[in-house]
Design a protein around this motif. Structure first.
Motif, PDB file in Angstrom:
ATOM      1  N   ARG A 118      -0.193  17.584 -14.027  1.00 14.18           N
ATOM      2  CA  ARG A 118      -1.426  17.206 -13.329  1.00 14.18           C
ATOM      3  C   ARG A 118      -1.516  15.692 -13.184  1.00 14.18           C
ATOM      4  NH1 ARG A 118      -6.873  20.027 -15.256  1.00 14.18           N
ATOM      5  NH2 ARG A 118      -5.581  21.797 -14.582  1.00 14.18           N
ATOM      6  N   GLU A 119      -1.118  14.968 -14.213  1.00  5.41           N
ATOM      7  CA  GLU A 119      -1.127  13.506 -14.164  1.00  5.41           C
ATOM      8  C   GLU A 119      -0.166  13.001 -13.087  1.00  5.41           C
ATOM      9  OE1 GLU A 119      -0.158   9.642 -17.067  1.00  5.41           O
ATOM     10  OE2 GLU A 119       0.071  11.692 -17.835  1.00  5.41           O
ATOM     11  N   ALA A 120       1.044  13.577 -13.047  1.00  5.49           N
ATOM     12  CA  ALA A 120       2.035  13.158 -12.050  1.00  5.49           C
ATOM     13  C   ALA A 120       1.527  13.400 -10.636  1.00  5.49           C
ATOM     14  CB  ALA A 120       3.348  13.909 -12.273  1.00  5.49           C
ATOM     15  N   GLU A 121       0.939  14.572 -10.415  1.00  6.22           N
ATOM     16  CA  GLU A 121       0.431  14.901  -9.087  1.00  6.22           C
ATOM     17  C   GLU A 121      -0.677  13.944  -8.667  1.00  6.22           C
ATOM     18  OE1 GLU A 121      -0.467  18.939  -6.620  1.00  6.22           O
ATOM     19  OE2 GLU A 121      -1.239  18.835  -8.661  1.00  6.22           O
ATOM     20  N   SER A 122      -1.559  13.610  -9.605  1.00  7.98           N
ATOM     21  CA  SER A 122      -2.653  12.691  -9.307  1.00  7.98           C
ATOM     22  C   SER A 122      -2.123  11.308  -8.934  1.00  7.98           C
ATOM     23  CB  SER A 122      -3.586  12.597 -10.517  1.00  7.98           C
ATOM     24  OG  SER A 122      -4.567  11.606 -10.322  1.00  7.98           O
ATOM     25  N   ILE A 123      -1.124  10.831  -9.672  1.00 11.57           N
ATOM     26  CA  ILE A 123      -0.559   9.511  -9.385  1.00 11.57           C
ATOM     27  C   ILE A 123       0.120   9.512  -8.025  1.00 11.57           C
ATOM     28  CG2 ILE A 123       1.084   7.742 -10.137  1.00 11.57           C
ATOM     29  CD1 ILE A 123       0.649   8.799 -13.026  1.00 11.57           C
ATOM     30  N   LEU A 124       0.905  10.552  -7.747  1.00 10.43           N
ATOM     31  CA  LEU A 124       1.582  10.631  -6.450  1.00 10.43           C
ATOM     32  C   LEU A 124       0.576  10.626  -5.300  1.00 10.43           C
ATOM     33  CD1 LEU A 124       4.377  13.252  -7.237  1.00 10.43           C
ATOM     34  CD2 LEU A 124       4.746  10.883  -6.515  1.00 10.43           C
ATOM     35  N   ARG A 125      -0.509  11.347  -5.452  1.00 15.33           N
ATOM     36  CA  ARG A 125      -1.505  11.424  -4.383  1.00 15.33           C
ATOM     37  C   ARG A 125      -2.238  10.097  -4.180  1.00 15.33           C
ATOM     38  NH1 ARG A 125      -2.644  16.463  -2.411  1.00 15.33           N
ATOM     39  NH2 ARG A 125      -1.698  18.221  -3.499  1.00 15.33           N
ATOM     40  N   SER A 126      -2.257   9.242  -5.206  1.00 12.22           N
ATOM     41  CA  SER A 126      -2.952   7.956  -5.068  1.00 12.22           C
ATOM     42  C   SER A 126      -2.145   6.932  -4.273  1.00 12.22           C
ATOM     43  CB  SER A 126      -3.274   7.394  -6.454  1.00 12.22           C
ATOM     44  OG  SER A 126      -2.100   6.986  -7.131  1.00 12.22           O
ATOM     45  N   CYS A 127      -0.837   7.163  -4.122  1.00 11.95           N
ATOM     46  CA  CYS A 127       0.018   6.210  -3.397  1.00 11.95           C
ATOM     47  C   CYS A 127      -0.136   6.426  -1.891  1.00 11.95           C
ATOM     48  CB  CYS A 127       1.474   6.399  -3.812  1.00 11.95           C
ATOM     49  SG  CYS A 127       2.644   5.362  -2.899  1.00 11.95           S
ATOM     50  N   VAL A 128      -0.438   5.342  -1.162  1.00  8.83           N
ATOM     51  CA  VAL A 128      -0.585   5.440   0.295  1.00  8.83           C
ATOM     52  C   VAL A 128       0.660   4.932   1.025  1.00  8.83           C
ATOM     53  CG1 VAL A 128      -3.091   5.279   0.185  1.00  8.83           C
ATOM     54  CG2 VAL A 128      -1.732   3.182   0.441  1.00  8.83           C
ATOM     55  N   HIS A 129       1.701   4.623   0.261  1.00  6.32           N
ATOM     56  CA  HIS A 129       3.001   4.239   0.826  1.00  6.32           C
ATOM     57  C   HIS A 129       2.930   2.963   1.660  1.00  6.32           C
ATOM     58  CE1 HIS A 129       6.446   6.528  -0.205  1.00  6.32           C
ATOM     59  NE2 HIS A 129       7.019   6.438   0.962  1.00  6.32           N
TER      60      HIS A 129
END
Length: 405
Positions: free
Chosen positions: A16-27
């Motif tokens: 869940r932590e990994a998914e949250s961090i990935l979703r926060s990146c706007v590239h």
């Protein structure tokens, strides 16, 4: 960033932590502008944005290769990208999660395994490391040049520590390599604190902070070391210690993460959170004290190298510089002071070519103001920069202690 974790990845403890961090990146790519390895190599996959994409692929179930592992290995974990990121991406925790998954799937070549296991067997063991350094000093002339460079140029006689005599008490992490490579650093800290009415309570059972294991494919072993340190410090905490002081910013950054890393451990979660809350870099303690009563006035011309673990991980950029300026030291300007020196824990041994390039770039910047001495706040940076044999490099608290009347 749109992310769909694979079923296997969803079973990970930190999914869940990994998914949250990935979703926060706007590239957006702002991170690449301050990434040391991207600047050296010019490869998108050797910058934070590319590494985040690689980790995303891994967690979505795509094939993992040695190239994936290599790009993640090349990251210094300097966290410069976190300072730059406008979206607040928690990159270092995502990197830890990604590395653990990749290392579980991709066997390392024998030479890499031997190096990493050797480092984990030697570096965190203070007594063993001290014996090996002592033996190497005796045999210095016959050692290969790269190994000679890793040894301290001078190992002074260790000064006596003040006795525990003040009502105000702090604990201090002794560290694993610092007692051998810079044995007067913690002594100097204790002597300065003593002048300010603060005593250091010994906690000999506390050893390596755990970062060496944690960042060399052995996260469980690193967390076990964290638990042992918590147990060692806990009696002192219960007796009213007001802080756990670190003179090595790399150790401090990891200890301040204990609370997060052990948050799911029912036996240690609350204690780890308490330890992280009490963890203080030496600069955090001294900046709030009446330093003027020390009665010193430093006259040397210094260049301060602010370690990544101090300025990017602990967000304490400027803290040491403020103390040194208050005490009268003359600080030179350092161009690109946000960039990493290439030490990064064991990085100088696992990625020697990249590390050497970064070291030489950093020394050119530090020496541009013609300082008498370079000072820093982390034993890894100190040893790495000093290994070039150029301007002497010391811990800043040793110069403060030497100037005491």
């Amino acid at each position: 960033m749109q992310t769909t974790l694979s079923e296997q990845a969803r079973q990970l403890p930190r999914a869940r932590e990994a998914e949250s961090i990935l979703r926060s990146c706007v590239h957006c790519g702002f991170c690449n502008a301050t990434c040391p390895t991207y600047q050296l190599l010019g490869d998108e996959l050797d910058g934070p944005r590319g590494r985040i994409y690689l980790i995303k692929q891994v967690l979505e179930g795509n094939q993992v290769t040695q190239k994936t592992q290599q790009h993640l290995d090349r990251c210094l974990s300097c966290r410069n990208c976190e300072t730059t990121c406008p979206s607040g991406v928690d990159y270092h925790n995502l990197l830890d999660i990604g590395r653990a998954v990749v290392d579980a799937q991709v066997p390392r070549p024998l030479a890499q395994r031997l190096l990493r296991e050797g480092l984990r067997s030697i570096v965190p063991r203070t007594a063993l490391f001290k014996r090996l350094v002592g033996s190497a000093q005796l045999l210095r002339a016959w050692l290969p040049a790269p190994l000679q460079d890793k040894l301290p140029r001078n190992v002074p006689a260790v000064k006596p520590r003040p006795t525990t005599r003040h009502a105000r008490q702090v604990l201090m992490l002794e560290g694993c390599v610092q007692p051998s490579l810079s044995p007067n650093t913690n002594v100097a800290a204790a002597r300065v604190l003593d002048r300010l009415g603060i005593s250091v309570t010994p906690a000999r059972e506390a050893g390596c902070c755990g970062a060496v294991d944690y960042h060399l494919d052995a996260q469980a072993a690193g967390l076990d070391r964290a638990r042992r340190n918590i147990d060692a410090w806990w009696p002192g905490i219960e007796q009213g210690a007001e802080a756990i002081v670190q003179t090595a910013s790399g150790c401090g950054a990891f200890i301040k993460d204990y609370g997060h890393l052990l948050s799911s451990d029912p036996a240690y979660a609350s204690k780890a959170a308490r330890v992280s809350a009490l963890a203080r870099d030496l600069a955090e303690v001294l900046r709030d004290e009446p330093l003027e009563q020390l009665g010193l006035h430093g006259e040397q011309r210094l260049a301060f190298h602010c370690p990544c673990t101090l300025q990017h991980a602990q967000k304490l950029g400027g803290a040491v510089e403020g103390i040194l300026s208050r005490l009268g030291f003359n600080l030179t300007a350092v161009p690109d002071s946000h960039l990493c020196c290439g030490s990064a824990g064991t990085y100088s041994l696992t990625q020697p070519e990249l590390s050497r390039q970064l070291r030489d770039h950093k020394l050119n910047a530090l020496e541009s103001g013609h300082p008498d001495v370079i000072v820093t706040a982390n034993i890894g940076c100190q040893s790495h920069l000093d290994s070039a044999g150029r301007t002497p490099v010391r811990h800043w608290i040793e110069l403060v202690e030497a100037a005491l009347p």
